[in-house]
Design a protein around this motif. Structure first.
Motif, PDB file in Angstrom:
ATOM      1  N   GLU A 160       1.013  -1.270   0.056  1.00  0.00           N
ATOM      2  CA  GLU A 160       0.119  -0.014   0.137  1.00  0.00           C
ATOM      3  C   GLU A 160       0.871   1.257   0.072  1.00  0.00           C
ATOM      4  N   ALA A 161       2.019   1.285   0.889  1.00  0.00           N
ATOM      5  CA  ALA A 161       2.819   2.347   0.677  1.00  0.00           C
ATOM      6  C   ALA A 161       3.652   2.593  -0.663  1.00  0.00           C
ATOM      7  N   GLU A 162       3.799   1.508  -1.459  1.00  0.00           N
ATOM      8  CA  GLU A 162       4.358   1.561  -2.745  1.00  0.00           C
ATOM      9  C   GLU A 162       3.692   2.177  -3.546  1.00  0.00           C
ATOM     10  N   LEU A 163       2.189   1.657  -3.442  1.00  0.00           N
ATOM     11  CA  LEU A 163       0.999   1.805  -4.386  1.00  0.00           C
ATOM     12  C   LEU A 163       0.713   3.517  -4.398  1.00  0.00           C
ATOM     13  N   ALA A 164       0.729   4.065  -2.992  1.00  0.00           N
ATOM     14  CA  ALA A 164       0.513   5.384  -2.596  1.00  0.00           C
ATOM     15  C   ALA A 164       1.685   6.031  -3.262  1.00  0.00           C
ATOM     16  N   ALA A 165       3.026   5.925  -3.220  1.00  0.00           N
ATOM     17  CA  ALA A 165       3.746   6.422  -3.733  1.00  0.00           C
ATOM     18  C   ALA A 165       3.858   6.427  -5.279  1.00  0.00           C
ATOM     19  N   ALA A 166       3.519   5.492  -5.844  1.00  0.00           N
ATOM     20  CA  ALA A 166       3.418   5.371  -7.098  1.00  0.00           C
ATOM     21  C   ALA A 166       2.233   6.309  -7.842  1.00  0.00           C
ATOM     22  N   ARG A 167       1.270   6.376  -6.960  1.00  0.00           N
ATOM     23  CA  ARG A 167       0.181   7.244  -7.840  1.00  0.00           C
ATOM     24  C   ARG A 167       0.497   8.985  -7.424  1.00  0.00           C
ATOM     25  N   ARG A 168       1.433   9.029  -6.501  1.00  0.00           N
ATOM     26  CA  ARG A 168       2.153  10.546  -6.414  1.00  0.00           C
ATOM     27  C   ARG A 168       3.178  10.524  -7.362  1.00  0.00           C
ATOM     28  N   GLY A 169       3.539   9.483  -8.230  1.00  0.00           N
ATOM     29  CA  GLY A 169       4.691   9.684  -9.221  1.00  0.00           C
ATOM     30  C   GLY A 169       6.030   9.393  -8.837  1.00  0.00           C
ATOM     31  N   ARG A 170       6.152   8.781  -7.385  1.00  0.00           N
ATOM     32  CA  ARG A 170       7.539   8.558  -7.055  1.00  0.00           C
ATOM     33  C   ARG A 170       7.541   7.073  -6.766  1.00  0.00           C
ATOM     34  N   PHE A 171       8.488   6.505  -7.580  1.00  0.00           N
ATOM     35  CA  PHE A 171       8.841   5.060  -7.760  1.00  0.00           C
ATOM     36  C   PHE A 171      10.170   4.956  -8.173  1.00  0.00           C
ATOM     37  N   ASP A 172      10.964   3.934  -7.723  1.00  0.00           N
ATOM     38  CA  ASP A 172      12.411   3.748  -7.919  1.00  0.00           C
ATOM     39  C   ASP A 172      12.216   2.845  -9.228  1.00  0.00           C
ATOM     40  N   THR A 173      13.295   2.674 -10.112  1.00  0.00           N
ATOM     41  CA  THR A 173      13.568   1.901 -11.228  1.00  0.00           C
ATOM     42  C   THR A 173      15.123   1.578 -11.205  1.00  0.00           C
ATOM     43  N   LEU A 174      15.189   0.287 -11.651  1.00  0.00           N
ATOM     44  CA  LEU A 174      16.573  -0.309 -11.529  1.00  0.00           C
ATOM     45  C   LEU A 174      17.460   0.552 -12.577  1.00  0.00           C
ATOM     46  N   ASP A 175      18.771   0.717 -12.128  1.00  0.00           N
ATOM     47  CA  ASP A 175      19.482   1.019 -12.911  1.00  0.00           C
ATOM     48  C   ASP A 175      20.058  -0.045 -13.793  1.00  0.00           C
ATOM     49  N   ASP A 176      21.121   0.537 -14.903  1.00  0.00           N
ATOM     50  CA  ASP A 176      21.611  -0.304 -16.063  1.00  0.00           C
ATOM     51  C   ASP A 176      22.596  -1.642 -15.028  1.00  0.00           C
ATOM     52  N   THR A 177      23.118  -1.395 -14.235  1.00  0.00           N
ATOM     53  CA  THR A 177      24.009  -2.186 -13.311  1.00  0.00           C
ATOM     54  C   THR A 177      23.040  -3.293 -12.683  1.00  0.00           C
ATOM     55  N   ALA A 178      22.140  -2.930 -12.387  1.00  0.00           N
ATOM     56  CA  ALA A 178      20.898  -3.711 -11.434  1.00  0.00           C
ATOM     57  C   ALA A 178      20.512  -4.781 -12.457  1.00  0.00           C
ATOM     58  N   LEU A 179      20.110  -4.168 -13.702  1.00  0.00           N
ATOM     59  CA  LEU A 179      19.321  -4.862 -14.876  1.00  0.00           C
ATOM     60  C   LEU A 179      20.251  -5.918 -15.245  1.00  0.00           C
ATOM     61  N   ARG A 180      21.539  -5.663 -15.626  1.00  0.00           N
ATOM     62  CA  ARG A 180      22.599  -6.554 -16.007  1.00  0.00           C
ATOM     63  C   ARG A 180      22.746  -7.663 -15.103  1.00  0.00           C
ATOM     64  N   GLU A 181      22.848  -7.256 -13.829  1.00  0.00           N
ATOM     65  CA  GLU A 181      23.081  -8.290 -12.824  1.00  0.00           C
ATOM     66  C   GLU A 181      21.999  -9.259 -12.746  1.00  0.00           C
ATOM     67  N   ARG A 182      20.946  -8.787 -12.699  1.00  0.00           N
ATOM     68  CA  ARG A 182      19.592  -9.730 -12.738  1.00  0.00           C
ATOM     69  C   ARG A 182      19.556 -10.371 -14.066  1.00  0.00           C
ATOM     70  N   TYR A 183      19.754  -9.966 -14.983  1.00  0.00           N
ATOM     71  CA  TYR A 183      19.676 -10.596 -16.272  1.00  0.00           C
ATOM     72  C   TYR A 183      20.955 -11.710 -16.523  1.00  0.00           C
ATOM     73  N   GLN A 184      21.937 -11.549 -15.637  1.00  0.00           N
ATOM     74  CA  GLN A 184      23.138 -12.452 -15.818  1.00  0.00           C
ATOM     75  C   GLN A 184      22.637 -13.392 -14.698  1.00  0.00           C
ATOM     76  N   GLN A 185      21.972 -13.311 -13.550  1.00  0.00           N
ATOM     77  CA  GLN A 185      21.610 -14.431 -12.665  1.00  0.00           C
ATOM     78  C   GLN A 185      20.390 -15.010 -13.516  1.00  0.00           C
ATOM     79  N   PHE A 186      19.331 -14.508 -14.069  1.00  0.00           N
ATOM     80  CA  PHE A 186      18.443 -15.285 -14.805  1.00  0.00           C
ATOM     81  C   PHE A 186      19.266 -16.135 -15.858  1.00  0.00           C
ATOM     82  N   ALA A 187      20.214 -15.812 -16.675  1.00  0.00           N
ATOM     83  CA  ALA A 187      20.511 -16.678 -17.596  1.00  0.00           C
ATOM     84  C   ALA A 187      21.244 -17.790 -17.101  1.00  0.00           C
ATOM     85  N   ALA A 188      21.957 -17.848 -15.958  1.00  0.00           N
ATOM     86  CA  ALA A 188      22.701 -18.804 -15.052  1.00  0.00           C
ATOM     87  C   ALA A 188      21.617 -19.732 -14.805  1.00  0.00           C
ATOM     88  N   THR A 189      20.429 -19.286 -14.108  1.00  0.00           N
ATOM     89  CA  THR A 189      19.343 -20.272 -13.570  1.00  0.00           C
ATOM     90  C   THR A 189      18.916 -20.737 -14.737  1.00  0.00           C
TER      91      THR A 189
END
Length: 474
Positions: A160-189
């Motif tokens: 609910e707190a995350e939903l309220a923040a998103a309605r106010r236009g405040r939300f965090d997105t993953l940067d390029d490093t975090a995206l590549r890291e998670r993609y690497q982990q998905f490929a290995a799995t």
């Protein structure tokens, strides 16, 4: 691991022998790219020989003196029991030899891949994955209802707190490093899943092989062999590995999950921040193919049991037919030359004598008159007034009354509804309210008592005592 165990693995394990082989680079490069990277199952010998010939031709263009043996000879050496890197067999309904990669080749290839230097090694996403797994273990094994409710409420508050923040236009997105890291982990799995499928398939194949050996050398009854084979199969099916594989297979076959995986993989492949791996776009189809090959091994075991039963029935029928023919031949021989002494023994030395005059004379019996028709019953005059006074209760009208009073997702007591819409059809109308179910309307009764007044067909006031009913709308 102690010294002796490591020494036994070095001498006996096919994966370690592959790493020590003289032509290990050729085996890993060709077979790894052909079977593991391509996620292929059984391949005909002609196709594999042709592919290896093309591969060696490309090698000989730069190194003419390297790997000069015949391609078919290479495959035969790699499929020997001493090597154990390929499985050579004849599939059903085929007279051509097929080759298939073994789990030992998969392990050796995975270890070689792990030796490649990586410019980027992600740790943050794996830490989060480890923490999520610990949460699943702790909260999934919790038996206290209060603790579970507290955990669910904590997650609800965070959402609910995350939903309220998103309605106010405040939300965090993953940067390029975090995206590549998670993609690497998905490929290995994803690749580890394909590698694990070969090991599960090998376990089921070992069961199938042992079943064939027992069937080939069995000399006892059917029941004992079937009990042994079925218990062996149940042991694997009921093991942790068997239950986990079946749960994964059922989840993968879900149409909703297949559609979700396709959409997610397409969205990930379209991200410009990630390195595109074309193999991962359809990795869920590779999972399905590998799981299907494993299931086919289980089906082969069931087919072996069916063939064994059919063969046993045929053998038993053949034995019965031979016995019948033996009896027939003995009967024909006895007809031509009947035996003089057939071995019958008479218990009494004489035959009982009954003189004709000892029998009683004929005594005719008088005819008996039987009246089988029932006596006609007296007809009662049926009163039809009760049928003519039946009244029809319109349930559609009752439903409209409820919808006019009860808002959606709320409930109202039945006596309050009747106070607004008086009963017109007597007690039958009240029973009509209680029988309503469907179209988003449910009627529930409570332990509390209430009194509802109504007028009967003659207009006389009546009262009925009943449990209070709540009418609820979805």
């Amino acid at each position: 691991m102690d010294l002796d165990e490591i020494d036994r693995l070095r001498e006996r394990h096919p994966a370690w022998r592959l790493l020590r082989a003289h032509n290990a680079p050729l085996i890993l490069a060709f077979l790894g790219g052909r079977f593991i990277e391509g996620n292929r199952g059984a391949v005909p010998a002609g196709e594999l020989v042709s592919a290896l010939d093309d591969f060696l031709y490309a090698v000989h263009r730069t190194e003419p003196e390297r790997y000069v043996a015949d391609p078919a000879a290479y495959l035969d050496d790699w499929a020997t029991p001493e090597a154990g890197w390929l499985r050579r067999f004849y599939p059903a309904a085929s007279d051509e030899v097929h080759y298939e990669a073994t789990p030992a080749l998969e392990r050796a290839y995975a270890w070689i891949q792990s030796l490649r230097s990586r410019a980027f090694v992600g740790t943050e996403s794996r830490l989060q994955t480890a923490v999520d797994l610990l949460r699943q273990i702790v909260h999934g094994s919790e038996t206290d209802a209060d603790q579970r409710i507290a955990e669910i409420e904590r997650r609800q508050a965070a959402i609910e707190a995350e939903l309220a923040a998103a309605r106010r236009g405040r939300f965090d997105t993953l940067d390029d490093t975090a995206l590549r890291e998670r993609y690497q982990q998905f490929a290995a799995t994803a690749r580890e899943l394909l590698r694990d499928f070969r090991e599960v398939e090998e376990n089921f194949r070992s069961l199938d092989r042992s079943a064939r050996e027992k069937i080939a050398g069995w000399g006892g009854g059917k029941g004992e062999l079937l009990a042994d084979l079925v218990s062996s199969r149940m042991d694997i099916t009921a093991s942790d590995q068997g239950r986990s594989f079946q749960a994964f297979y059922d989840l993968l076959l879900s149409e909703e999950r297949q559609s979700e995986l396709t959409d997610l993989l397409g969205a990930v492949q379209s991200l410009p921040q990630l390195p595109v791996d074309s193999r991962l776009r359809g990795v869920h189809h590779d999972w399905a193919d590998a799981a299907e090959r494993t299931q086919q091994t289980v089906r082969n075991l069931s087919e072996q049991l069916r063939r064994f039963l059919e063969d046993q029935v045929w053998v038993e029928n053949r034995r019965v037919l031979d016995l019948v023919r033996t009896v027939e031949a003995a009967a024909l021989a006895a007809r031509e030359t009947p035996p003089l002494d057939i071995g019958l023994v008479v218990d009494q030395p004489g035959v009982p004598i009954a003189l004709p005059f000892e029998r009683p004379l004929y005594d005719p019996q008088p005819d008996v008159a039987v009246d089988s028709l029932p006596a006609p019953a007296e007809l009662d005059v049926t009163e039809l007034d009760g049928l003519l006074t039946q009244r029809f209760v319109d349930t559609e009208r009752l439903t409209e009354n409820i919808r006019a009073v009860v808002p959606p997702r709320t409930s109202v007591a039945l006596d309050e509804i009747i106070a607004l819409y008086p009963v017109e059809e007597g007690i039958a109308e009240i029973l009509g309210y209680l029988s309503l179910h469907g179209d988003g309307i449910t009627v529930e009764t409570t332990d509390e008592q209430t009194v509802i007044g109504y007028a009967d067909s003659g207009g006389a006031p009546r009262r009925v005592r009943m449990n209070r009913a709540l009418v609820r709308r979805a």
